[in-house]
Design an enzyme around this catalytic site. Structure first.
Site, mmCIF file in Angstrom:
data_model
loop_
_atom_site.group_PDB
_atom_site.id
_atom_site.type_symbol
_atom_site.label_atom_id
_atom_site.label_comp_id
_atom_site.label_asym_id
_atom_site.label_seq_id
_atom_site.Cartn_x
_atom_site.Cartn_y
_atom_site.Cartn_z
ATOM 1 N N LYS A 75 0.848 -1.202 0.000
ATOM 2 C CA LYS A 75 0.000 0.000 0.000
ATOM 3 C C LYS A 75 0.880 1.248 0.000
ATOM 4 C CE LYS A 75 -3.934 1.832 2.665
ATOM 5 N NZ LYS A 75 -4.827 1.578 3.815
ATOM 6 N N SER A 150 -9.782 1.227 2.471
ATOM 7 C CA SER A 150 -8.912 2.045 1.644
ATOM 8 C C SER A 150 -7.792 1.264 0.955
ATOM 9 C CB SER A 150 -8.291 3.147 2.497
ATOM 10 O OG SER A 150 -7.454 2.584 3.499
ATOM 11 N N SER A 174 -10.004 -1.157 6.660
ATOM 12 C CA SER A 174 -9.412 -0.968 5.331
ATOM 13 C C SER A 174 -8.657 -2.142 4.742
ATOM 14 C CB SER A 174 -8.494 0.248 5.339
ATOM 15 O OG SER A 174 -9.269 1.398 5.217
HETATM 16 N N1 GLN Z 1 -13.608 3.602 5.822
HETATM 17 C C1 GLN Z 1 -12.696 3.903 6.892
HETATM 18 C C2 GLN Z 1 -12.444 5.381 6.914
HETATM 19 O O1 GLN Z 1 -12.686 5.985 5.932
HETATM 20 C C3 GLN Z 1 -11.473 3.126 6.620
HETATM 21 C C4 GLN Z 1 -10.249 3.666 7.194
HETATM 22 C C5 GLN Z 1 -9.118 2.729 7.232
HETATM 23 O O2 GLN Z 1 -9.259 1.606 7.750
HETATM 24 N N2 GLN Z 1 -7.970 3.179 6.783
HETATM 25 O O3 GLN Z 1 -12.019 5.945 7.883
#
Ligand code: GLN
Length: 472
Positions: A75, A150, A174
């Site tokens: 990532k 994400s 995420s």
């Molecule tokens: N959907 C979550 C957010 O937008 C995911 C965040 C994450 O796990 N990085 O905060």
């Protein structure tokens, strides 16, 4: 070319393949699947092949590490020395890292090859990958749909055979959400299990790096390598790391499996519920004992999560100020311009929304009503899990109420996007480990994920139950 790591290793051991040809094959698959937009940066071919040759030489002399021949996609929020690291943001478009994240050091010490950096929602804020400044990654099973976010690019890379495994990160689902949407395996380790050194900070009391694989065994192997105490991250725990790879051989006989009633309520798609219930039945046939449990504060999870993480993000993102390593507005005449214009130009709309929300909940006069109250609810949510784990060995639940949704379906409505996280964020609030594994498909062939939540630092339990499910 979705070979498992043990197949790759076997081919290497029998001289049927070399790290050089493995790298070449993955690079050509990446090239042919460019439309999926899984990568923000693919590393230089010559550099990759040079590293592959060095590992091939070590392999010949019997000195290759545990991950020789494993090709890993990372990532773009995790830094790799001398490579660009954008965090999915324009503000870091030209940032080259002078150092490696601890997880990268550990992977490379065991002879894994990092092939490139994957797409993500800007600063990991999002559930669909549509908040990336580099365009969304597409779901390989149905490219009109999102891969989840994400860590969308990492899940796509694994699902589409662009890498053997991948690293993502979780603040609130995420890794698990994209794993579930793309039909692969993803682990959110216990908070403190994996070093955050070199991961761009979103909400530091939540953030954890987690592995993604095409199968439970590969995910277990890479999890063992990246976990453990690190002097660079004082929140890592001094607790031994189990050999997850051998733990997967254990069966589920006699295990008490908690089924939280709050995770099968309103908003869940019928086919998702059916697939998860069917999987629970099979676990019971395999000897597990089902126990209905309640996690009574579940409904406060989304509100608590979006108050706490925006508060932490508003502070963490203050470092991107146009002064040192970030984008600086060409139009800055005063020091104030440097801050305001660089940030206005560099951040996308979701990141700005979060900074404003976070600043608001921390401001004098609102702090007690929002931030402080959310911290108290965090304690109650953690207590729900502690109480539940006094009765059961693990908890199983759907990873998401829905399968992958269509691109654009939720972009105009941030609240409905936040609600995609309804089954994942409570576990991040509590800090427990949880792993998503595929448990079926809906009538449109879209994957459905089930998550296995365990006690703190009992990732081995997640892997063991997941392996049983994968064997069904
Ligand atoms: N959907 C979550 C957010 O937008 C995911 C965040 C994450 O796990 N990085 O905060």
């Amino acid at each position: 070319m979705n070979l498992t790591y043990s197949e790759i290793r076997n081919n290497l051991e029998h001289g049927r393949s070399t790290c050089r040809t493995i790298v070449e094959n993955y690079l050509s698959t990446i090239e042919s699947q460019k439309k999926l937009n899984a990568f923000i940066t693919v590393f230089d071919r010559e550099k990759l092949l040079k590293r592959a040759d060095a590992i091939d030489a070590r392999f010949k002399s019997g000195k290759a590490g545990r991950l020789a021949g494993m090709i890993v996609a990372v990532k773009d929020a995790i830094v790799v020395k001398d490579e660009r690291s954008t965090s999915g943001s324009k503000i870091l478009e030209n940032y080259i890292s002078p150092y490696n994240a601890t997880v990268i050091e550990r992977l490379e010490n065991d002879d894994a090859i990092i092939i490139g950096k994957t797409n993500l929602d800007e600063f990991a804020m999002g559930s669909s990958n549509e908040n990336s400044a580099y365009g969304p990654a597409l779901n390989p099973i149905d490219p009109t749909r999102v891969p989840g976010g994400s860590s969308g690019g990492s899940a796509v890379a694994v699902a589409a055979g662009l890498a053997t495994t991948a690293l993502g990160s979780e603040t609130g689902g995420s890794v698990r959400l994209p794993a579930s949407f793309c039909g692969v395996v993803g682990l959110k380790p216990t908070y403190g299990r994996v070093s955050r050194y070199g991961l761009s900070a979103f909400a530091s009391s939540f953030d954890q790096i987690g592995p993604i694989g095409n199968n439970v065994a590969d995910t277990a192997l890479i999890a063992s390598v990246i976990s453990g105490l690190d002097a660079h991250d004082t929140t890592t725990a001094n607790i031994p790391v189990a050999d997850y790879f051998s733990e997967i051989k254990k069966n589920v006989k006699g295990l008490k499996i908690g089924i939280p009633k709050e995770y099968f309520g309103q908003g869940i798609q019928k086919e998702v519920e059916e697939a998860v219930q069917q999987t629970i039945k099979r676990l019971v046939s395999a000897g597990a004992e089902p126990v209905e449990i309640s996690l009574p504060h579940t409904e406060y999870g989304i509100a608590t999560y979006y108050i706490l993480v925006t508060a932490e993000a508003s502070s963490n993102l203050a470092r991107y100020d146009g002064v040192r390593y970030t984008h600086r507005s060409a139009d800055s005449k005063t020091i104030n311009d440097v801050f305001v214009k660089s940030r206005s130009e560099g951040f996308g709309p979701e990141v700005k929304r979060r900074i404003m929300l976070g600043t608001y909940v921390l401001s004098a006069g609102y702090y007690d009503a929002y931030y402080k109250k959310a911290q108290k609810v965090r304690t109650l949510i953690k207590k729900d899990f502690v109480d539940a784990f006094s009765k059961v060995d693990c908890i199983v639940a759907p990873t998401s109420p829905t399968v992958a949704f269509k691109l654009g379906e939720k972009t105009d409505d941030p609240l409905s996007m936040y609600l995609s996280d309804v089954y994942t964020v409570n576990i991040n609030i509590a800090g427990n480990p949880s792993l998503s594994v595929p448990c079926g498909k809906n009538s449109n062939n879209l994957p459905i994920g089930i998550q296995i939540i365990a006690k703190d630092f009992e990732e081995a339990m997640c892997f063991r139950v997941a392996q049983t499910i994968e064997n069904f």
